[in-house]
Design a protein around this motif. Structure first.
Motif: not given
Length: 323
Positions: A52-57, A95-96, A101-103
């Motif tokens: 999914p795109v959020v994994e790349l992000m 998005v959550a 994942e990124t803090g």
């Protein structure tokens, strides 16, 4: 006045690399294939992802934060630039997960859209405005798309001038971290271009006019000297981008187009990918090329253009938010 800085650009490409010439669309259209894979156009490889795109992000944001030495908890605002989130409430869940994942769980999040591959540069300009007026100290701009979602699976895009890849990119816009000073931003829209409907010659003239208008607007905000500036553009075919940009005064060696062959067109992420590559390049000891004084990050869609002008020499870290 606070000087916004672009810091720690990073990107994550789709995990699969494939030859452009093996795309079904091009196998079915030999003339188009020959044009896009010719040395003049330059497409060689495209990237695609099963994630999914959020994994790349998330992957590129983590890299960006690590390079900037800024914890995710200090990010005030996140601007998401993507057409690849679900079109229902599950987008909030995705998005959550990205924020967790990124803090960046304390950040205000908004999406920016409607300008196609120019949108990410509009988001960078918006982030710079938020920093400049003191609304935020640190703004994360995150761009990313998967062609299966953003273009409906089409890989030959931009009216046949580009090959779509999957990828994500990000940059931190900060009042404090060391980075490139943001000098000016401009954008331009030519209504109706995305729908065609006019003769090819008229479309070409309209796009040439759009580039001229964009750079006139940018120069009105801060002088743009092509001989001292490198353009980091969207990864359209090299001959297409050279035609538009030489018309507004840039020599071909001042147009960064290496990404065309290596990664193809990662849509809105291209200028940030090209920025990350440029900042990561070691400078040869015997380099004779004149060092640029400025960089233009240029996002180009069919009917929208947006450019951000930044100084080529980073400002040091600053505490207090003004310079």
């Amino acid at each position: 006045m606070i000087t916004p800085r672009l810091c720690a650009a990073a990107y994550e490409l789709g995990e699969h690399a494939e030859p452009v010439g093996e795309l079904p669309e091009l196998l079915a259209a030999p003339d188009t294939a020959a044009a896009l894979t010719s040395p003049a156009a330059g497409f060689v490889t495209y990237r695609w992802s099963e994630a999914p795109v959020v994994e790349l992000m998330a992957a590129c944001v983590q890299r960006c934060l690590a390079k900037a030495r800024i914890p995710g908890s200090e990010i005030d605002t996140v601007l998401l630039v993507t057409d690849s989130l679900p079109h229902d409430r599950t987008a909030h869940r995705d998005v959550a997960e990205l924020l967790a994942e990124t803090g960046m769980t304390g950040a205000t999040v908004a999406t920016v859209g409607m300008m196609d591959c120019a949108t990410a540069m509009v988001a960078v300009g918006t982030a710079a405005s938020l920093v400049r007026d003191g609304t935020a100290r640190h703004v994360m701009v995150v761009s990313g798309d998967l062609a299966d979602l953003s273009t409906g699976g089409d890989r030959v895009v931009a009216g046949g001038a580009a090959i779509a890849s999957d990828g994500a990119a990000c940059v931190l816009v900060s009042a404090e971290a060391p980075g490139l000073p943001v000098l000016a931003m401009a954008h331009h829209a030519a209504a109706g271009q995305e729908h065609g409907g006019t003769a090819p010659r008229q479309q070409l003239l309209s796009r040439i006019t759009a580039y001229r208008e964009l750079f006139a607007r940018l120069s009105a905000r801060h002088p743009v000297r092509p001989a001292e500036t490198v353009v980091l553009p969207s990864n359209f075919a090299r001959d297409v981008m050279r035609m538009y940009l030489t018309d507004v005064g840039f020599d071909s060696e001042r147009i960064a187009l290496d990404g065309v062959g290596r990664v193809a067109h990662c849509q809105g992420s291209d200028p940030l990918i090209n920025l990350a590559d440029r900042l990561g390049e070691p400078k040869p000891a015997d380099a004779t090329e004149q060092e640029p004084q400025a960089l233009v990050l240029l996002g180009a869609g069919i009917s929208h253009l947006a450019a951000v002008l930044v100084g080529a020499h980073p400002l040091p870290a600053h505490k207090g938010g003004s310079s």
